[in-house]
Design an enzyme around this catalytic site. Structure first.
Site, PDB file in Angstrom:
ATOM      1  N   LYS A  38      81.474  46.339  56.470  1.00  0.00           N
ATOM      2  CA  LYS A  38      80.786  47.023  57.571  1.00  0.00           C
ATOM      3  C   LYS A  38      81.436  46.685  58.922  1.00  0.00           C
ATOM      4  CE  LYS A  38      76.006  47.659  57.659  1.00  0.00           C
ATOM      5  NZ  LYS A  38      74.630  47.147  57.829  1.00  0.00           N
ATOM      6  N   PHE A 252      50.743  61.872  67.657  1.00  0.00           N
ATOM      7  CA  PHE A 252      50.340  61.297  66.361  1.00  0.00           C
ATOM      8  C   PHE A 252      49.007  61.832  65.862  1.00  0.00           C
ATOM      9  CE2 PHE A 252      53.499  58.278  64.884  1.00  0.00           C
ATOM     10  CZ  PHE A 252      54.393  58.412  65.932  1.00  0.00           C
ATOM     11  N   CYS A 263      59.275  52.093  58.554  1.00  0.00           N
ATOM     12  CA  CYS A 263      58.501  51.231  59.464  1.00  0.00           C
ATOM     13  C   CYS A 263      56.994  51.304  59.260  1.00  0.00           C
ATOM     14  CB  CYS A 263      58.863  51.572  60.898  1.00  0.00           C
ATOM     15  SG  CYS A 263      60.616  51.375  61.189  1.00  0.00           S
ATOM     16  N   LYS A 323      61.391  62.372  58.541  1.00  0.00           N
ATOM     17  CA  LYS A 323      61.046  63.132  59.747  1.00  0.00           C
ATOM     18  C   LYS A 323      62.334  63.788  60.238  1.00  0.00           C
ATOM     19  CE  LYS A 323      61.729  59.621  63.279  1.00  0.00           C
ATOM     20  NZ  LYS A 323      61.176  58.971  64.451  1.00  0.00           N
TER      21      LYS A 323
HETATM   22  C1  UGA Z   1      57.917  54.041  64.198  1.00  0.00           C
HETATM   23  C2  UGA Z   1      57.234  53.887  65.564  1.00  0.00           C
HETATM   24  O1  UGA Z   1      56.889  55.170  66.092  1.00  0.00           O
HETATM   25  C3  UGA Z   1      58.141  53.171  66.546  1.00  0.00           C
HETATM   26  O2  UGA Z   1      57.469  52.952  67.768  1.00  0.00           O
HETATM   27  C4  UGA Z   1      58.555  51.807  65.926  1.00  0.00           C
HETATM   28  O3  UGA Z   1      59.443  51.109  66.778  1.00  0.00           O
HETATM   29  C5  UGA Z   1      59.243  52.064  64.604  1.00  0.00           C
HETATM   30  O4  UGA Z   1      58.326  52.756  63.733  1.00  0.00           O
HETATM   31  C6  UGA Z   1      59.634  50.725  64.035  1.00  0.00           C
HETATM   32  O5  UGA Z   1      58.744  49.966  63.660  1.00  0.00           O
HETATM   33  O6  UGA Z   1      60.819  50.371  64.070  1.00  0.00           O
HETATM   34  P1  UGA Z   1      59.697  55.764  63.149  1.00  0.00           P
HETATM   35  O7  UGA Z   1      59.475  55.085  61.852  1.00  0.00           O
HETATM   36  O8  UGA Z   1      61.093  56.063  63.590  1.00  0.00           O
HETATM   37  O9  UGA Z   1      59.032  54.897  64.363  1.00  0.00           O
HETATM   38  O10 UGA Z   1      58.942  57.135  63.037  1.00  0.00           O
HETATM   39  P2  UGA Z   1      57.737  57.896  63.758  1.00  0.00           P
HETATM   40  O11 UGA Z   1      58.278  58.826  64.756  1.00  0.00           O
HETATM   41  O12 UGA Z   1      56.741  56.906  64.207  1.00  0.00           O
HETATM   42  O13 UGA Z   1      57.169  58.735  62.533  1.00  0.00           O
HETATM   43  C7  UGA Z   1      56.618  58.073  61.398  1.00  0.00           C
HETATM   44  C8  UGA Z   1      56.075  59.037  60.392  1.00  0.00           C
HETATM   45  O14 UGA Z   1      54.832  59.580  60.829  1.00  0.00           O
HETATM   46  C9  UGA Z   1      56.949  60.242  60.057  1.00  0.00           C
HETATM   47  O15 UGA Z   1      56.985  60.406  58.659  1.00  0.00           O
HETATM   48  C10 UGA Z   1      56.243  61.400  60.720  1.00  0.00           C
HETATM   49  O16 UGA Z   1      56.483  62.610  60.059  1.00  0.00           O
HETATM   50  C11 UGA Z   1      54.790  60.965  60.609  1.00  0.00           C
HETATM   51  N1  UGA Z   1      53.890  61.598  61.607  1.00  0.00           N
HETATM   52  C12 UGA Z   1      54.049  61.323  62.933  1.00  0.00           C
HETATM   53  C13 UGA Z   1      52.863  62.397  61.183  1.00  0.00           C
HETATM   54  O17 UGA Z   1      52.675  62.644  59.982  1.00  0.00           O
HETATM   55  N2  UGA Z   1      52.004  62.960  62.116  1.00  0.00           N
HETATM   56  C14 UGA Z   1      52.154  62.703  63.431  1.00  0.00           C
HETATM   57  O18 UGA Z   1      51.342  63.221  64.223  1.00  0.00           O
HETATM   58  C15 UGA Z   1      53.201  61.874  63.860  1.00  0.00           C
END
Ligand code: UGA
Length: 432
Positions: A38, A252, A263, A323
């Site tokens: 890497k 959300f 996450c 996502k």
């Molecule tokens: C998430 C958090 O949003 C970040 O703040 C955090 O830093 C990160 O985890 C982490 O712990 O490192 P992430 O996993 O990139 O970020 O994704 P999100 O944008 O939070 O989405 C998570 C999931 O929720 C996706 O599958 C998305 O489709 C789903 N989602 C989101 C819904 O089903 N409905 C919503 O209204 C929003």
């Protein structure tokens, strides 16, 4: 600006974004990883992950000589007085986080400290890990070089990580000394953002509590969506009305097939485990998890209801990544959905703009299509699994002609039902 020498341990998602962004802010950064392959690839300018803008940032800062890569912590700590721990904390089968990598990194840091160093936990870790890391470093730090332990959780979202790092809502630092607080404030000064200073454990808990709360919001809305379906209301309209209250907020609250990714599911599980371990049964979070899992089954049931018998039917699916704007398929709802459909004998045709190379390594017997139209061709039903914006721009009149049966099950409520129905489709959303 007070530019600092920083070492980032772990060239995974969090480590690379952290290293590249700190370099962009003007600091001198060495990113370290024990995977020599890497490091060699990174030294040649090859980025092992897909994150919009990361390749440009890495190249730019390598050319400026602010960012370099090294295969050992020893090399990384030669000049640095600040070290970020950004190695993986994968989940174990019982939900707890595996902290083996963190422990071995702590020992290596202890053996290679050259000067007063601020040691920062950046990976998402259970509460009290900071104290354990501190104890471990103190134990192996035979030359008694002074150091301070800091917790500085990341709040990066995949797909917008660079923007999130450089324009954060808040920077949280958990510290035990004024010296460490000053070093952290200096490091982040170029971002001109609110810094919240807490104790070490509170900072660690902020991360788990934030992700668990976001998961709770999603599951709450999905549960509301189930009631909406039963009474004939529309969850997207209900969410809009709720979200206008600033105490609730509109983000959300999108009902659908639920959350995935590396996450939210992992942190939820870990928070449940930790709470139980310290003596509190956080039952609410168990429900959040259960609701999330039932959404996938509910989506499959909608497809089944639409086509009646799944065996022998062709189901086209749009989206595999958990996502949009990422190729990450870890804990993606798509994998579970595909498995459930295949178990019932359905034939799967699938398309994703960027996640297909990764998906090909884990999915059996699915047909990977060149584009969305190809996935729709001959399908008895088309399911939308990931809300990639380009799926909203498709020519649905053309899709209707290509499909065997004009049925769409929209797992992310991304299409306008009136428009789709007007084209002659049978349309089913989630919570509406
Ligand atoms: C998430 C958090 O949003 C970040 O703040 C955090 O830093 C990160 O985890 C982490 O712990 O490192 P992430 O996993 O990139 O970020 O994704 P999100 O944008 O939070 O989405 C998570 C999931 O929720 C996706 O599958 C998305 O489709 C789903 N989602 C989101 C819904 O089903 N409905 C919503 O209204 C929003």
């Amino acid at each position: 600006m007070n530019s600092q020498k920083v070492c980032v341990i772990g060239c995974g998602y969090v480590g690379l974004v952290t290293g590249a962004c700190l370099a962009e802010m003007g600091h001198g950064v060495v990113c370290v990883d024990n995977d020599r392959g890497k490091i060699k690839a990174l030294q040649k300018g090859r980025i092992p992950i897909y994150e919009p803008g990361l390749d440009i940032l890495v190249t730019k800062n390598r050319v400026r000589k602010r960012l370099s890569f090294a295969p050992s912590i020893k090399e990384g700590l030669k000049d640095a007085g600040i070290v970020f721990i950004a190695v993986g904390t994968p989940p174990r089968s019982d939900g707890s986080a595996d902290l083996t990598f963190i422990e071995s990194v702590a020992r290596e840091i202890a053996l290679n400290l050259q000067r007063y160093t601020v040691v920062i936990e950046k990976s998402t870790v259970p509460v009290e890990t900071g104290e354990q890391v501190e104890k471990t470093i103190a134990r192996y730090n035979r030359r008694r070089v002074s150091f301070d332990m800091v917790s500085n959780p990341e709040f990066l979202r995949e797909g917008t990580a660079i923007h999130d790092f450089l324009h954060p809502d808040r920077i949280v630092i958990g510290v035990k000394s004024e010296r460490a607080e000053k070093a952290m404030r200096d490091l982040y000064a170029p971002l001109k953002t609110k810094v919240l200073v807490t104790d070490l454990k509170s900072s660690e808990l902020i991360k788990h509590a934030s992700n668990s709360f976001l998961a709770t919001k999603i599951s709450f809305m999905n549960a509301v969506g189930r009631v909406c379906e039963l009474v004939g209301a529309d969850a997207t309209q209900v969410a809009e009305g709720m979200g206008l209250d600033p105490r609730i907020g509109k983000s959300f609250l999108q009902a659908g097939i639920g959350f995935g990714g590396f996450c939210l599911p992992k942190d939820l599980e870990a928070f449940l485990y930790i709470s139980k371990k310290v003596g509190y049964d956080f039952d609410l979070l168990r429900m959040v998890k259960d609701i999330n899992e039932t959404q996938r089954a509910h989506f499959v049931k909608k497809i089944e209801e639409a086509v009646w018998i799944l065996k022998g039917k062709t189901i086209g699916l749009l989206g595999i990544s958990f996502k949009p704007r990422t190729d990450d398929i870890r804990f993606a709802p798509s994998l579970d959905i595909i498995h459930r459909l295949q178990t019932q004998g359905a034939k799967i045709k699938v398309y994703d703009p960027v996640a297909m190379p990764k998906a090909k390594t884990v999915l059996n017997q699915a047909t990977f299509c060149r584009n969305a139209y190809d996935a729709a061709r001959g399908a008895d039903c088309l399911g939308i699994v990931t809300e990639w914006p380009e799926f909203g721009e498709l020519d649905f009149a053309k899709i209707k002609k290509l499909m065997e049966n004009a049925i769409i099950v929209d797992g992310r409520n991304m299409l306008n039902p009136t428009r789709i129905k007007a084209l002659g489709f049978e349309y089913k959303g989630m919570g509406r």
